[in-house]
Design a protein around this motif. Structure first.
Motif, mmCIF file in Angstrom:
data_model
loop_
_atom_site.group_PDB
_atom_site.id
_atom_site.type_symbol
_atom_site.label_atom_id
_atom_site.label_comp_id
_atom_site.label_asym_id
_atom_site.label_seq_id
_atom_site.Cartn_x
_atom_site.Cartn_y
_atom_site.Cartn_z
ATOM 1 N N THR A 183 0.859 -1.179 0.000
ATOM 2 C CA THR A 183 0.000 0.000 0.000
ATOM 3 C C THR A 183 0.896 1.229 0.000
ATOM 4 O O THR A 183 2.119 1.120 0.028
ATOM 5 C CB THR A 183 -0.980 0.003 1.197
ATOM 6 N N ILE A 206 1.079 5.726 1.072
ATOM 7 C CA ILE A 206 0.444 6.885 1.676
ATOM 8 C C ILE A 206 1.155 8.132 1.162
ATOM 9 O O ILE A 206 2.377 8.161 1.038
ATOM 10 C CB ILE A 206 0.467 6.812 3.230
ATOM 11 N N SER A 230 -5.831 7.412 2.285
ATOM 12 C CA SER A 230 -5.043 6.320 1.710
ATOM 13 C C SER A 230 -5.479 6.003 0.281
ATOM 14 O O SER A 230 -6.585 6.343 -0.148
ATOM 15 C CB SER A 230 -5.192 5.065 2.572
ATOM 16 N N SER A 276 -7.707 2.782 0.629
ATOM 17 C CA SER A 276 -7.197 1.417 0.559
ATOM 18 C C SER A 276 -7.973 0.552 1.545
ATOM 19 O O SER A 276 -8.240 0.977 2.667
ATOM 20 C CB SER A 276 -5.711 1.400 0.921
ATOM 21 N N TYR A 328 -6.333 -0.096 5.013
ATOM 22 C CA TYR A 328 -5.868 1.025 5.834
ATOM 23 C C TYR A 328 -6.826 1.302 6.988
ATOM 24 O O TYR A 328 -7.579 2.269 6.989
ATOM 25 C CB TYR A 328 -5.687 2.261 4.959
ATOM 26 N N SER A 346 -3.265 2.796 10.514
ATOM 27 C CA SER A 346 -2.943 4.201 10.289
ATOM 28 C C SER A 346 -2.110 4.761 11.449
ATOM 29 O O SER A 346 -1.108 5.453 11.239
ATOM 30 C CB SER A 346 -4.238 4.997 10.131
#
Length: 418
Positions: free
Chosen positions: A193, A195, A209, A234, A237, A242
């Protein structure tokens, strides 16, 4: 205010589209831009890496704010040159941009500041890299140290493939001087993923995200590309994740900037692998990701130029940044053959038939003899939002069915379980 956007892809189109919908932005220029960007900005015949010409234009036209899209001008020091002339420009300086410009610099920064990342080693000699490659296990991650247009990361599955990759990078110079030094890393298992974050000297603020899909084919098959599509937020997330990323990655990164006296102001993109041992950093980029930007800015409620001005004045902590509740999906349409060789100049049809709430971000297009034609590997980003990622994806794919150009390729699984 007059704004100059540097770059000519989908990310820059998303930035221009967002600014065009904001008060106080009276005029937008884009260098060089593309056919889609020309609908919301005046496109300039200036290459995005020609710092001298960009500087002359900004001075002559008294540009109030310059926003840098791609990494090459940042790594080459465009921010330093504009600031020397007293011009307001958004992006990290040359020293900070090494976080993207050199994989080795980036890894050394992570290790020095105890930021979780994969074990690695740098190599400048081919023989040494070949002799030690087995020690990392397979699959293994091999990265060209310098910039390689998002294609300088290869994941060989066995020794034979690894040796071919090392030779291509270090001996055959597949990525030019970017492969003079390489970084070999252990392969991390988990969910990838990323950010994006706004950063000034005192504050780091993560954006909503987004999940990026790099592989060319469905189900994460085939070679890596610059990005085949994204959705935001996402699915992995969570609030808990987080907080963990903020604590172990973002805050430590900001502390690292302070300790190393890196005057970082701009966007920071953090590529992450969520492993059994928690989040680990794959890479830093020093600008908006592409195509993550298309999904994230599509949801951004707060004026982008106000956030940027706050960062430049070191008062990011005073800005409330809001996003739309709807979720967004962007699917990239590419030229046949991408990410390897592909043809340009294919006529694009059907954009006039799309739903009004679908936005098309142009990545590689131009006008030729009054026709919109392909002019790059990634051509268009078809983008929509809805109450859920799945509904947004359905809307995107319904509209993609109305678009056509010779060799058009796209993934069928962005934001959809198939």
């Amino acid at each position: 205010m007059k704004v100059l956007i540097i770059g000519g892809g989908g990310r820059e189109h998303a930035i221009a589209w967002k600014l065009n919908n904001e008060n106080n932005v009276n005029k937008i220029y884009c260098a060089p831009g593309n056919a889609g960007i020309s609908d919301v900005a005046e496109c300039l015949n200036i290459d995005d890496s020609d710092i001298e010409k960009l500087l002359q234009f900004a001075k002559k036209e008294q540009i109030d704010l310059t926003i840098v899209g791609p990494e090459i001008p940042l790594v080459n020091g465009i921010v330093d040159e504009f600031e020397k002339q007293g011009l307001k420009i958004f992006g990290p300086n040359k020293e900070c941009s090494q976080l993207e410009g050199s994989k080795a610099f980036s890894k050394e920064f992570m290790i020095r500041h105890n930021i979780p990342t994969a074990k690695y080693k740098e190599y400048t000699k081919l023989d040494e890299a070949i002799n030690e490659i087995d020690s990392f296990g397979y699959p293994v991650v091999i990265k060209a140290d310098g910039l390689a247009a998002g294609k300088g990361v290869v994941i060989p599955q066995n020794r034979e493939e690894a040796i071919v990759t090392l030779k291509e990078m270090m001996s055959d110079k597949k990525f030019g001087s970017a492969g003079d030094k390489i970084v070999v890393e252990e392969f991390l298992k988990g969910i990838e993923t990323s950010i994006l974050a706004f950063v000034d000297n005192d504050t780091i603020v993560p954006m909503v995200s987004a999940k990026d899909h790099k592989k060319i084919y469905d189900h994460e098959q085939g070679p890596n590309t610059g990005g085949m599509g994204t959705f935001s937020p996402s699915e992995i997330y969570t609030e808990e994740l987080s907080k963990e990323i903020e604590e172990k990655v973002l805050n430590k990164t900001l502390e690292g900037f302070k300790k190393d006296r890196l005057n970082y102001k701009g966007i920071l993109f953090v590529g992450l692998m969520i492993t059994e041992d928690g989040p680990k950093v794959l890479e830093y980029n020093v600008r908006f990701g592409d195509p993550e930007t298309q999904s994230v800015l599509f949801r951004l409620e707060t004026d982008l130029h106000k956030i940027i001005e706050a960062i430049l004045e070191n008062r990011l902590k005073d800005v409330d940044i809001d996003y739309k509740k709807e979720e967004a999906v962007c699917v990239i349409l590419t030229s046949g053959g991408y990410p390897e060789s592909y043809e340009k100049g294919k006529i694009i049809s059907g954009l006039e038939n799309l739903d009004k709430d679908v936005v098309v971000f142009h990545s590689g297009t131009k006008m030729l003899d009054n026709n919109l034609v392909t002019n790059g590997g990634r051509v268009l980003g078809i983008t929509a939002k809805a109450s859920s990622v799945e509904d947004a994806a359905k809307k995107v794919y319904e509209n993609i069915n109305r678009i056509n150009f010779e060799g058009m390729h796209y993934r069928n699984d962005i934001g959809i379980e198939i």
